[in-house]
Design a protein around this motif. Structure first.
Motif, short mmCIF file in Angstrom:
data_model
loop_
_atom_site.label_atom_id
_atom_site.label_comp_id
_atom_site.label_asym_id
_atom_site.label_seq_id
_atom_site.Cartn_x
_atom_site.Cartn_y
_atom_site.Cartn_z
N ALA A 1 147.22 114.74 91.93
CA ALA A 1 146.27 114.90 90.83
C ALA A 1 145.56 113.59 90.54
O ALA A 1 144.34 113.57 90.33
N LYS A 2 146.30 112.51 90.52
CA LYS A 2 145.69 111.21 90.19
C LYS A 2 144.76 110.73 91.31
O LYS A 2 143.63 110.31 91.07
N LEU A 3 145.22 110.79 92.55
CA LEU A 3 144.41 110.30 93.66
C LEU A 3 143.13 111.12 93.82
O LEU A 3 142.04 110.56 94.00
N ARG A 4 143.26 112.44 93.76
CA ARG A 4 142.11 113.30 94.06
C ARG A 4 141.18 113.50 92.87
O ARG A 4 139.99 113.80 93.06
N MET A 5 141.70 113.33 91.66
CA MET A 5 140.83 113.49 90.49
C MET A 5 140.36 112.13 89.98
O MET A 5 139.18 111.81 90.03
N LEU B 1 150.95 119.49 82.91
CA LEU B 1 149.63 118.86 83.08
C LEU B 1 148.57 119.93 83.27
O LEU B 1 148.59 120.67 84.26
N ASP B 2 147.64 120.02 82.32
CA ASP B 2 146.49 120.91 82.44
C ASP B 2 145.40 120.14 83.19
O ASP B 2 144.86 119.14 82.68
N LEU B 3 145.06 120.59 84.38
CA LEU B 3 144.15 119.83 85.23
C LEU B 3 142.76 119.72 84.63
O LEU B 3 142.10 118.68 84.76
#
Length: 473
Positions: free
Chosen positions: A288-292, A343-345
């Motif tokens: 989530a962190k890398l791609r967002m 975690l709500d993306l």
């Protein structure tokens, strides 16, 4: 104002949460830059203060220049973190760094510290390029610096330093080591273990090194905090808040996060008491962190830079660019992710843009955009591959790659230095390109970036050609 930061001149309200003089070194950190000082060192001090432990002081190792050592040494390792949110700035002094070494000046001391039986944890923030990985994912054994370390010189690479330290630990009968990568890499812990295994296979100390690797642990971790480069104006503001001059101040946003795989070979700081998340599976958080966050950061850096914006905050205030960043996350990235529990993306994506819009941080587009050849594969190309696999067009992720391509070409045409470990190769590839298809094909042909699969994907190539044409029109 001439006084330098030290305990005797520091107002009581700004003193560290722990007494630095009582801390002994139990952690070695490789890559003593601003991010570590604003992140892991803060967690470590808070953990020591909350647990009452005194064995988790940090020996920080600068991998290149002596600048950080020269800043910290006159201040007995003390420095401040200037936190800038939407309101007033705040500042706190950190005392968890108890020793500073510069690897090029004293490589033997670095190895000795890693081998010290009192040390049970090594952490790293050396950026993606510091691992010296090959395009296929293993260690680049053709790298001249890796070869020099394998030949027996006092080690200068992080893999060489870790290997030499592990060998010395074996000789000294020290306990097993936990090595925590804190860099933006997919499955960074297992990735580093593989590099170490590749090094061991080529090493003259293979037997003892392999034995140490068998008992060592390489937990994955995910770190998050925006830490722009410090300016003289930042130092002036810190001095006004502290009442003394701090040459080593670092600037950061209020947000702070660390997710760590709970897999340690021995004792560790109680980082969880300071707010770190210990989990059995870091992967969903990491993805989530890398791609967002990281991918969007790169998109805004390249598109913003092409529009002449100096900072990420300026780029986010451009409604068109902010809209493209939102679409990148909602249309291309979120469909590829499995969110971690809690975690709500969609909410996370909104918070990412809010953080980027913080005008007080002044995170430069040029700083975020550097080292694109090693950042793109981790931040954007995984999303592109996943979308192509389900026959979806990764239009926004491809736009970010196209903006990088145009940035490389623009720097080459202008004769501007390109801050990238593959700068000469990239600029040689694009030096004679005169059209969008030629530029795209030239950079797609750099296999160390795009692998063997993406250059042959017609959908991806056409997206890039269309977008490069649009960006250069």
């Amino acid at each position: 104002m001439t006084a330098r930061l030290d305990l005797s001149s520091l107002p009581a309200a700004h003193r560290p949460d722990v007494d630095p003089a009582k801390l002994s070194v139990g952690i070695v950190h490789l890559g003593l830059g601003a991010f570590h000082r604003a992140h892991q060192a803060v967690f470590t001090e808070q953990a020591a203060a909350l647990s009452g432990s005194a064995e988790w002081g940090i020996c920080g190792v600068s991998q290149r220049s002596s600048a950080v050592r020269d800043q910290l040494a006159p201040q007995n390792g003390l420095y401040s973190v200037l936190t800038r949110g939407q309101g007033d700035s705040s500042i706190r002094v950190i005392g968890s760094i108890r020793e500073v070494l510069t690897a090029p000046d004293d490589p033997a001391a670095v190895v000795a510290r890693i081998a010290d039986p009192a040390v049970s944890v090594v952490t790293l923030t050396v950026t993606e390029k510091g691992y010296r990985a090959a395009a296929a994912g293993g260690l680049d054994l053709t790298d001249p610096e890796i070869q020099a370390d394998l030949a027996g010189r006092p080690p200068r690479t992080v893999v060489g330093q870790l290997a030499a330290g592990l060998v010395e630990r074996s000789r000294a009968g020290a306990g097993p080591l936990t090595v925590v990568s804190c860099d933006n890499l997919v499955a960074n812990g297992p990735f580093l273990r593989r590099l170490m295994e590749d090094y061991a296979a080529a090493s003259r100390d293979a037997k003892s090194l392999v034995e140490q690797l068998e008992v060592a642990r390489f937990p994955a971790s995910m770190v998050d905090r925006i830490v722009p480069a410090t300016t003289e104006a930042d130092r002036d503001e810190a001095a006004a808040l502290l009442g003394v001059r701090d040459e080593a101040v670092v600037v950061a946003e209020p947000f702070l996060q660390w997710v760590i795989e709970d897999d340690f070979a021995g004792p560790r700081p109680e980082w969880d008491k300071a707010g770190a998340i210990l989990t059995s599976d870091v992967a969903p958080w990491e993805q989530a962190k890398l791609r967002m966050l990281n991918a969007t950061h790169s998109m805004l850096a390249y598109l913003g830079g092409l529009r002449g914006y100096e900072t990420i905050a300026e780029a986010v205030r451009d409604d068109e660019l902010a809209g493209l960043a939102r679409e990148l996350m909602s249309d291309d990235v979120i469909p590829t992710l499995t969110p971690p529990d809690g975690l709500d993306l969609a909410e996370y994506g909104g918070s990412v843009l809010e953080r980027f819009a913080n005008p007080a941080l002044k995170h430069r587009t040029a700083q975020v955009g550097m080292d694109g050849s090693v950042k793109l594969p981790v931040r954007l190309l995984g999303t592109i591959r996943d979308r192509l696999e389900v026959n979806a067009e990764p239009r926004l992720a491809s736009l970010a790659v196209a903006a990088w391509m145009v940035s490389v070409a623009k720097a080459t045409t202008a004769g501007t230095p390109l801050d990238d470990p593959q700068a000469s190769r990239l600029q040689a590839a694009v030096s004679s390109t005169a059209s969008a298809p030629a530029l795209v094909d030239a950079l797609l042909g750099v296999e160390s970036v795009f692998g063997a699969d993406l250059p042959g994907n017609a959908v991806f190539r056409q997206l890039l050609i269309d977008q490069v044409s649009s960006l250069t029109r």
